[in-house]
Design a protein around this motif. Structure first.
Motif, mmCIF file in Angstrom:
data_model
loop_
_atom_site.group_PDB
_atom_site.id
_atom_site.type_symbol
_atom_site.label_atom_id
_atom_site.label_comp_id
_atom_site.label_asym_id
_atom_site.label_seq_id
_atom_site.Cartn_x
_atom_site.Cartn_y
_atom_site.Cartn_z
ATOM 1 N N THR A 1 -7.089 -0.815 8.226
ATOM 2 C CA THR A 1 -7.613 -2.034 7.599
ATOM 3 C C THR A 1 -6.510 -2.838 6.927
ATOM 4 O OG1 THR A 1 -8.184 -0.722 5.627
ATOM 5 C CG2 THR A 1 -9.910 -1.074 7.259
ATOM 6 N N LYS A 2 -5.570 -2.165 6.274
ATOM 7 C CA LYS A 2 -4.481 -2.893 5.624
ATOM 8 C C LYS A 2 -3.530 -3.501 6.642
ATOM 9 C CE LYS A 2 -5.876 -2.507 1.528
ATOM 10 N NZ LYS A 2 -6.344 -3.730 0.813
ATOM 11 N N ASP B 1 -5.302 -6.667 7.636
ATOM 12 C CA ASP B 1 -5.255 -7.679 6.572
ATOM 13 C C ASP B 1 -3.871 -8.316 6.462
ATOM 14 O OD1 ASP B 1 -7.890 -7.161 6.028
ATOM 15 O OD2 ASP B 1 -7.483 -5.827 4.335
#
Length: 280
Positions: free
Chosen positions: A95-96, A99
């Protein structure tokens, strides 16, 4: 005539003996050659019969599957905890990564087009909803337009806008840094959790030896195998978490430099000219 009869009988017996001796020798030779052939067939038959059994892989009684099937509550709890930590680490990493990639792509678009708009209002409209750059721009514009109030009048307009921009950048930084604490915790604690599983496995081995009264390999191999598996799993969970943490920290620094640069340029524009704020 009668005197010749015994001689005739003796001659017939001698011929029969010579005729029978080659047949018996041949039969013995046949038996001799048949015996090794039978022995070879008997030796090959078990080998052929054992071939399918050897081809089928036997279950490892000291592997991970055996540990899950026969392990106690403590070993299963340690394994479940390490599994949860590993899944959480990989989720945060993925997820990072998404992002930061999205934020870096948006930084490239903002750098090339935002300050070419005729007004800041038009520039804000061109930013993606919910993006970090739009949040910083709206916070800065709102602070520039609403510098009123008895208490805020004691702060000059430039300082007020700077404070609001710094707060907005700080919120973006907290969102970007979210989850790194979990990675740091996993990287620092999972080896010790695996070590706890190792110590517990060795304790189980010593207990099995004490109960059996002798240090046989079947009493020791299972718990020691579980101990080694726990050590390996703990290291396997810790290494990706530590590497991912260091990688994300450097990546976050890069994207946050882009956000801070945008905020500084935006502050200069707000202080240098009057703008039309976008209507809500």
């Amino acid at each position: 005539m009668t005197s010749r009869l015994p001689g005739l009988l003796a001659a017939i017996a001698l011929v029969a003996a010579f005729a029978a001796s080659p047949l018996s020798a041949h039969a013995q030779a046949a038996d001799t050659t048949a015996a090794p052939a039978a022995a070879v067939q008997a030796a090959e038959a078990p080998a052929d019969a054992a071939a399918p059994a050897a081809a089928a892989p036997a279950d490892n009684p000291y592997g991970l599957k055996a540990m899950i099937s026969h392990g106690d509550a403590v070993s299963k709890g340690v394994l479940a905890l390490l599994l949860i930590m590993s899944m959480g680490s990989w989720y945060i990493l993925m997820t990072k990564l998404w992002d930061t990639r999205k934020l870096a792509a948006e930084a490239d678009r903002v750098r090339g087009s935002f300050f070419k708009n005729p007004t800041l209002a038009d520039g804000v409209k061109g930013l993606q909803d919910g993006s970090a750059f739009r949040f910083v721009a709206q916070s800065a514009i709102e602070a520039s337009e609403h510098h009123e109030g008895t208490l805020t009048e004691h702060i000059d307009r430039s300082s007020w806008v700077t404070m609001q921009v710094d707060r907005a950048v700080g919120q973006v930084n907290r969102r970007v840094q979210g989850g790194l604490g979990f990675l740091a915790t996993v990287g620092s604690t999972s080896p010790f959790i695996g070590l706890f599983g190792t110590v517990w496995g060795i304790l189980q081995a010593l207990t099995a030896i004490g109960v059996a009264g002798q240090a046989s390999i079947d009493k020791v191999a299972g718990p020691v195998g579980e101990a080694l598996i726990m050590t390996a799993i703990g290291l396997g969970v810790a290494v990706p978490a530590v590497l991912g943490y260091n990688w994300l920290v450097n990546r976050n620094k890069s994207v946050m430099d882009e956000v801070r640069t945008f905020a500084a340029d935006l502050h200069g524009v707000l202080m240098g000219a009057a703008i039309r704020a976008p209507k809500a």
